[in-house]
Design a protein around this motif. Structure first.
Motif, PDB file in Angstrom:
ATOM      1  N   MET A 105      24.711   0.850 -14.321  1.00 48.64           N
ATOM      2  CA  MET A 105      23.625   0.080 -14.908  1.00 48.64           C
ATOM      3  C   MET A 105      23.182  -1.066 -14.009  1.00 48.64           C
ATOM      4  O   MET A 105      22.091  -1.572 -14.151  1.00 48.64           O
ATOM      5  N   ILE A 106      24.061  -1.510 -13.093  1.00 47.51           N
ATOM      6  CA  ILE A 106      23.637  -2.479 -12.088  1.00 47.51           C
ATOM      7  C   ILE A 106      22.820  -1.737 -11.035  1.00 47.51           C
ATOM      8  O   ILE A 106      23.244  -0.701 -10.538  1.00 47.51           O
ATOM      9  N   ASP A 107      21.655  -2.272 -10.711  1.00 53.41           N
ATOM     10  CA  ASP A 107      20.799  -1.573  -9.746  1.00 53.41           C
ATOM     11  C   ASP A 107      20.445  -2.494  -8.586  1.00 53.41           C
ATOM     12  O   ASP A 107      21.234  -2.684  -7.671  1.00 53.41           O
ATOM     13  N   ASN A 108      19.272  -3.097  -8.605  1.00 56.30           N
ATOM     14  CA  ASN A 108      18.851  -3.942  -7.484  1.00 56.30           C
ATOM     15  C   ASN A 108      19.654  -5.230  -7.438  1.00 56.30           C
ATOM     16  O   ASN A 108      19.826  -5.910  -8.454  1.00 56.30           O
ATOM     17  N   ILE A 109      20.118  -5.570  -6.247  1.00 61.24           N
ATOM     18  CA  ILE A 109      20.833  -6.827  -6.044  1.00 61.24           C
ATOM     19  C   ILE A 109      20.354  -7.466  -4.748  1.00 61.24           C
ATOM     20  O   ILE A 109      19.743  -6.820  -3.900  1.00 61.24           O
ATOM     21  N   SER A 110      20.641  -8.740  -4.624  1.00 56.78           N
ATOM     22  CA  SER A 110      20.476  -9.449  -3.360  1.00 56.78           C
ATOM     23  C   SER A 110      21.749 -10.255  -3.158  1.00 56.78           C
ATOM     24  O   SER A 110      22.173 -10.982  -4.062  1.00 56.78           O
ATOM     25  N   LEU A 111      22.384 -10.080  -2.012  1.00 53.89           N
ATOM     26  CA  LEU A 111      23.621 -10.808  -1.754  1.00 53.89           C
ATOM     27  C   LEU A 111      23.574 -11.453  -0.367  1.00 53.89           C
ATOM     28  O   LEU A 111      22.835 -11.019   0.514  1.00 53.89           O
ATOM     29  N   LYS A 112      24.369 -12.495  -0.233  1.00 53.13           N
ATOM     30  CA  LYS A 112      24.375 -13.260   1.013  1.00 53.13           C
ATOM     31  C   LYS A 112      25.802 -13.460   1.497  1.00 53.13           C
ATOM     32  O   LYS A 112      26.692 -13.784   0.717  1.00 53.13           O
ATOM     33  N   VAL A 113      26.001 -13.221   2.818  1.00 52.85           N
ATOM     34  CA  VAL A 113      27.319 -13.393   3.433  1.00 52.85           C
ATOM     35  C   VAL A 113      27.158 -14.214   4.706  1.00 52.85           C
ATOM     36  O   VAL A 113      26.081 -14.252   5.305  1.00 52.85           O
ATOM     37  N   PRO A 114      28.221 -14.878   5.148  1.00 48.85           N
ATOM     38  CA  PRO A 114      28.162 -15.620   6.415  1.00 48.85           C
ATOM     39  C   PRO A 114      27.906 -14.667   7.582  1.00 48.85           C
ATOM     40  O   PRO A 114      28.235 -13.476   7.524  1.00 48.85           O
ATOM     41  N   CYS A 115      27.337 -15.184   8.643  1.00 48.89           N
ATOM     42  CA  CYS A 115      27.054 -14.375   9.835  1.00 48.89           C
ATOM     43  C   CYS A 115      28.345 -13.786  10.403  1.00 48.89           C
ATOM     44  O   CYS A 115      29.378 -14.468  10.469  1.00 48.89           O
ATOM     45  N   GLN A 116      28.281 -12.531  10.769  1.00 47.41           N
ATOM     46  CA  GLN A 116      29.411 -11.838  11.397  1.00 47.41           C
ATOM     47  C   GLN A 116      28.890 -10.999  12.549  1.00 47.41           C
ATOM     48  O   GLN A 116      27.770 -10.471  12.501  1.00 47.41           O
ATOM     49  N   ASP A 117      29.695 -10.855  13.574  1.00 49.24           N
ATOM     50  CA  ASP A 117      29.279 -10.100  14.760  1.00 49.24           C
ATOM     51  C   ASP A 117      29.315  -8.597  14.495  1.00 49.24           C
ATOM     52  O   ASP A 117      30.057  -8.116  13.633  1.00 49.24           O
ATOM     53  N   GLY A 118      28.497  -7.868  15.261  1.00 48.07           N
ATOM     54  CA  GLY A 118      28.556  -6.411  15.246  1.00 48.07           C
ATOM     55  C   GLY A 118      27.655  -5.730  14.253  1.00 48.07           C
ATOM     56  O   GLY A 118      27.636  -4.495  14.178  1.00 48.07           O
ATOM     57  N   LEU A 119      26.885  -6.496  13.455  1.00 41.85           N
ATOM     58  CA  LEU A 119      26.044  -5.878  12.440  1.00 41.85           C
ATOM     59  C   LEU A 119      24.791  -5.241  13.034  1.00 41.85           C
ATOM     60  O   LEU A 119      24.382  -4.154  12.613  1.00 41.85           O
ATOM     61  N   ALA A 120      24.174  -5.897  14.013  1.00 40.17           N
ATOM     62  CA  ALA A 120      22.874  -5.460  14.527  1.00 40.17           C
ATOM     63  C   ALA A 120      22.877  -4.003  14.973  1.00 40.17           C
ATOM     64  O   ALA A 120      21.949  -3.240  14.673  1.00 40.17           O
ATOM     65  N   GLN A 121      23.921  -3.595  15.701  1.00 35.91           N
ATOM     66  CA  GLN A 121      23.945  -2.235  16.231  1.00 35.91           C
ATOM     67  C   GLN A 121      24.139  -1.165  15.165  1.00 35.91           C
ATOM     68  O   GLN A 121      23.979   0.023  15.433  1.00 35.91           O
ATOM     69  N   ARG A 122      24.464  -1.572  13.952  1.00 32.70           N
ATOM     70  CA  ARG A 122      24.646  -0.620  12.856  1.00 32.70           C
ATOM     71  C   ARG A 122      23.360  -0.405  12.052  1.00 32.70           C
ATOM     72  O   ARG A 122      23.311   0.476  11.176  1.00 32.70           O
ATOM     73  N   LEU A 123      22.326  -1.210  12.310  1.00 35.39           N
ATOM     74  CA  LEU A 123      21.110  -1.164  11.505  1.00 35.39           C
ATOM     75  C   LEU A 123      20.104  -0.132  12.005  1.00 35.39           C
ATOM     76  O   LEU A 123      20.011   0.153  13.194  1.00 35.39           O
ATOM     77  N   GLN A 124      19.332   0.386  11.060  1.00 34.31           N
ATOM     78  CA  GLN A 124      18.194   1.241  11.375  1.00 34.31           C
ATOM     79  C   GLN A 124      16.958   0.344  11.453  1.00 34.31           C
ATOM     80  O   GLN A 124      16.864  -0.679  10.775  1.00 34.31           O
TER      81      GLN A 124
END
Length: 309
Positions: A1-20
């Motif tokens: 029943m939980i659908d759309n969310i927005s969450l925030k986390v501290p900056c961490q290395d290595g995320l950029a190369q995983r994104l489309q």
């Protein structure tokens, strides 16, 4: 029943190369996607937003159970490489998909004007498509719309369970972090989305908002065992007209107020009388469509909240 969310986390290395669809603005700022989820990073942290149901299942008609929410968060951690245990929830949507006998527009037109929400209606030639309610602060919303029409408009696939069905989507949203803090007396983290107490609280908030919206279309009747006075006759006919034509009644009140023929005090007395009659089951009975919808909503909650409605 939980659908759309927005969450925030501290900056961490290595995320950029995983994104489309990675798009960089500068060395510290970029955006992209993990499937349908949008991802944005700047010096302030990383924000992830979108539908958890669509992320996990490829569609968001079928509601997520608490177990599946946990599965979605675990999958997101694996695919992003992020630790989401302390990720702060900035907004959250809790919704259900109800299969109805008639078209969703037939039910939506019976959703009235509650005191705690501002009502907005979106219509096209085929009728009402969306009813949206927002509190004065803008932090809380309740929305109902034709889910099949939305899916078809986006050219997405309809799950087998919902094929050839009328599907009314109902959603309760907390759209600001401060709103979450108000309802839960603290921040929520991503891991708490599948906590049993939090899940039950979201169900209760959904039902509270659903019940706060007056439902029209009630059938008024005369008690043949009573002495019907002219006053009683007039009241019942007026209430039947209000139930059948709520927009016309509101427009007439507005016209009379603006012309000075109806004072604010008299208008409030009329609204109070309307609310009283709406709760008087000796005067009228629930619309068959509303009774059906109440039953369907209760059925989706009874496992967790036996006295839901």
């Amino acid at each position: 029943m939980i659908d759309n969310i927005s969450l925030k986390v501290p900056c961490q290395d290595g995320l950029a190369q995983r994104l489309q669809d990675l798009r960089r603005r500068d060395i510290h700022t970029y955006s992209g996607h993990i499937q349908n989820l949008g991802v944005y990073q700047n010096l302030d942290g990383i924000t992830i937003h979108g539908s958890l149901a669509k992320y996990l299942n490829g569609e968001n008609i079928t509601p997520l159970t608490r177990k599946l929410v946990k599965e979605a968060i675990t999958k997101l951690e694996t695919e992003t490489g992020l630790d989401l245990s302390l990720a702060i929830i900035k907004s959250i949507e809790f919704g259900i998909s109800v299969i109805t006998k008639e078209k969703p527009s037939e039910y939506l037109k019976l959703f009235g004007n509650p005191a705690i929400f501002t009502r907005r209606e979106y219509s096209k030639m085929r009728g009402i498509e969306t009813i949206s309610y927002t509190t004065n602060t803008g932090a809380f919303q309740f929305t109902g719309y034709d889910k099949i029409q939305e899916v078809l408009a986006k050219r997405n696939t309809i799950p087998v369970l919902f094929e050839d069905s009328n599907v009314l989507r109902l959603e309760y949203k907390i759209v600001r972090r401060r709103g979450i803090q108000t309802k839960f007396k603290k921040d929520l983290t991503a891991y708490e989305l599948f906590d049993q107490d939090v899940y039950r609280k979201l169900q209760s908030l959904f039902l509270e908002a659903y019940r706060a919206i007056p439902k029209l279309g009630r059938l008024c009747y005369f008690n043949k065992l009573e002495n019907i006075t002219p006053t009683k006759w007039t009241e019942l006919l007026a209430e039947q007209y209000r139930q059948a034509y709520p927009k016309e009644c509101l427009h007439l009140q507005q016209t009379l107020r603006e012309s000075g023929a109806l004072s604010e005090k008299s208008c409030e007395r009329i609204r109070a009388a309307d609310r009283k009659r709406a709760k008087d089951y000796l005067v009228s009975d629930t619309s068959p469509l509303v009774a059906e919808l109440d039953t369907q909503v209760k059925r989706q909650f009874v496992e967790y909240l036996p006295n839901a409605i």
